[in-house]
Design an enzyme around this catalytic site. Structure first.
Site, PDB file in Angstrom:
ATOM      1  N   HIS A   8      40.518 -87.559  12.530  1.00 42.25           N
ATOM      2  CA  HIS A   8      40.436 -86.676  11.368  1.00 42.25           C
ATOM      3  C   HIS A   8      39.412 -85.558  11.542  1.00 42.25           C
ATOM      4  CE1 HIS A   8      37.539 -89.919  10.794  1.00 42.25           C
ATOM      5  NE2 HIS A   8      36.801 -89.027  10.152  1.00 42.25           N
TER       6      HIS A   8
ATOM      7  N   GLY B 151      34.403 -86.229  16.123  1.00 44.87           N
ATOM      8  CA  GLY B 151      33.182 -85.688  15.539  1.00 44.87           C
ATOM      9  C   GLY B 151      32.179 -85.263  16.591  1.00 44.87           C
TER      10      GLY B 151
ATOM     11  N   GLY C 281      33.101 -90.896  21.607  1.00 44.33           N
ATOM     12  CA  GLY C 281      34.051 -92.007  21.552  1.00 44.33           C
ATOM     13  C   GLY C 281      35.386 -91.633  22.157  1.00 44.33           C
ATOM     14  N   GLU C 282      35.798 -90.405  21.947  1.00 47.28           N
ATOM     15  CA  GLU C 282      37.071 -89.934  22.469  1.00 47.28           C
ATOM     16  C   GLU C 282      37.048 -89.902  24.002  1.00 47.28           C
ATOM     17  OE1 GLU C 282      36.547 -89.216  18.368  1.00 47.28           O
ATOM     18  OE2 GLU C 282      35.268 -88.518  19.998  1.00 47.28           O
TER      19      GLU C 282
ATOM     20  N   HIS D   3      33.669 -79.631  40.029  1.00 46.02           N
ATOM     21  CA  HIS D   3      32.986 -80.678  40.790  1.00 46.02           C
ATOM     22  C   HIS D   3      33.594 -82.066  40.605  1.00 46.02           C
ATOM     23  CE1 HIS D   3      28.901 -78.406  41.295  1.00 46.02           C
ATOM     24  NE2 HIS D   3      29.950 -77.710  41.706  1.00 46.02           N
ATOM     25  N   ASN D   4      34.127 -82.341  39.415  1.00 42.32           N
ATOM     26  CA  ASN D   4      34.588 -83.692  39.104  1.00 42.32           C
ATOM     27  C   ASN D   4      36.097 -83.835  39.023  1.00 42.32           C
ATOM     28  OD1 ASN D   4      31.893 -83.247  37.098  1.00 42.32           O
ATOM     29  ND2 ASN D   4      31.814 -84.853  38.655  1.00 42.32           N
TER      30      ASN D   4
ATOM     31  N   ARG E 195      32.613 -81.480  15.383  1.00 45.72           N
ATOM     32  CA  ARG E 195      31.544 -81.219  14.421  1.00 45.72           C
ATOM     33  C   ARG E 195      30.331 -80.569  15.082  1.00 45.72           C
ATOM     34  NH1 ARG E 195      32.477 -86.946  11.522  1.00 45.72           N
ATOM     35  NH2 ARG E 195      34.127 -86.282  10.105  1.00 45.72           N
TER      36      ARG E 195
ATOM     37  N   ARG F 131      32.964 -88.249  46.378  1.00 42.44           N
ATOM     38  CA  ARG F 131      32.444 -88.948  45.191  1.00 42.44           C
ATOM     39  C   ARG F 131      33.576 -89.383  44.255  1.00 42.44           C
ATOM     40  NH1 ARG F 131      27.822 -84.337  44.838  1.00 42.44           N
ATOM     41  NH2 ARG F 131      26.557 -85.153  46.545  1.00 42.44           N
TER      42      ARG F 131
END
Length: 181
Positions: A9, A71, A75-76, A103-104, A114, A142
């Site tokens: 949300h 937010g 967590g995502e 690089h990754n 947010r 790596r």
């Protein structure tokens, strides 16, 4: 390029703007939800579904990346990184967006809705999509080590603590250094 998007949300407005922006730039956009505002929704399934789609498309040879929002984006990013083959990077400025790809070889970008304006987030995503992986040996090495650990629980020639009993049995002959010093 195909772009898989997911949010919760907190990032719904960003997601709607970005879908239009990316489609106007010629990308195929796949929305993994949510499709309507629910203050109690949970991001893991949305982000994991987007990450699964990115991994599946990449295995099929389809040029694809993912974008997840929440937010803070933390967590995502964690949710997306639970999917085998995903390298999701939390991005907070243009430099981290570029370096995530360069690089990754990150294949998913995570942004805190947010934490940024829609214009900032859009610029991060545009930079991420435009930047290729450098292919430099040190970066490729790596990334290969991360993939090896993901698949086997070890990195050949490198000390990695045992993750579970099976890994401990396989590596029983490895002397564990005293890390308390």
């Amino acid at each position: 390029m195909r772009i898989h998007i997911a949010t919760d949300h907190a990032g719904l407005d960003f997601s709607e703007h970005l879908q239009s922006h990316l489609a106007a730039a010629g990308h195929e956009v796949v929305d993994h939800g949510p499709t309507s505002y629910d203050a109690l929704d949970d991001y893991p399934s949305f982000c994991i579904n987007a990450a699964i789609a990115v991994a599946r498309d990449q295995r099929a040879g389809i040029e694809t990346l993912g974008v997840v929002f929440g937010g803070s984006g933390n967590g995502e990013q964690i949710a997306a990184n639970k999917v085998d083959g995903i390298r999701a990077a939390l991005v907070w400025n243009l430099s981290t967006a570029v370096l995530a790809r360069q690089h990754n070889d990150a294949n998913v970008i995570s942004i805190g809705a947010r934490q940024h304006t829609v214009e900032e987030a859009t610029s991060f995503i545009d930079a991420f999509i435009a930047e290729p992986f450098s292919g430099e040996e040190r970066h490729a090495r790596r990334i290969a080590q991360l993939a090896e650990f993901e698949a086997t629980g070890v990195i050949a020639g490198k000390y990695v603590s045992a993750q579970n009993d099976a890994s401990a049995d396989v590596h029983a002959d490895v002397e564990t250094p005293d890390l308390r010093a």
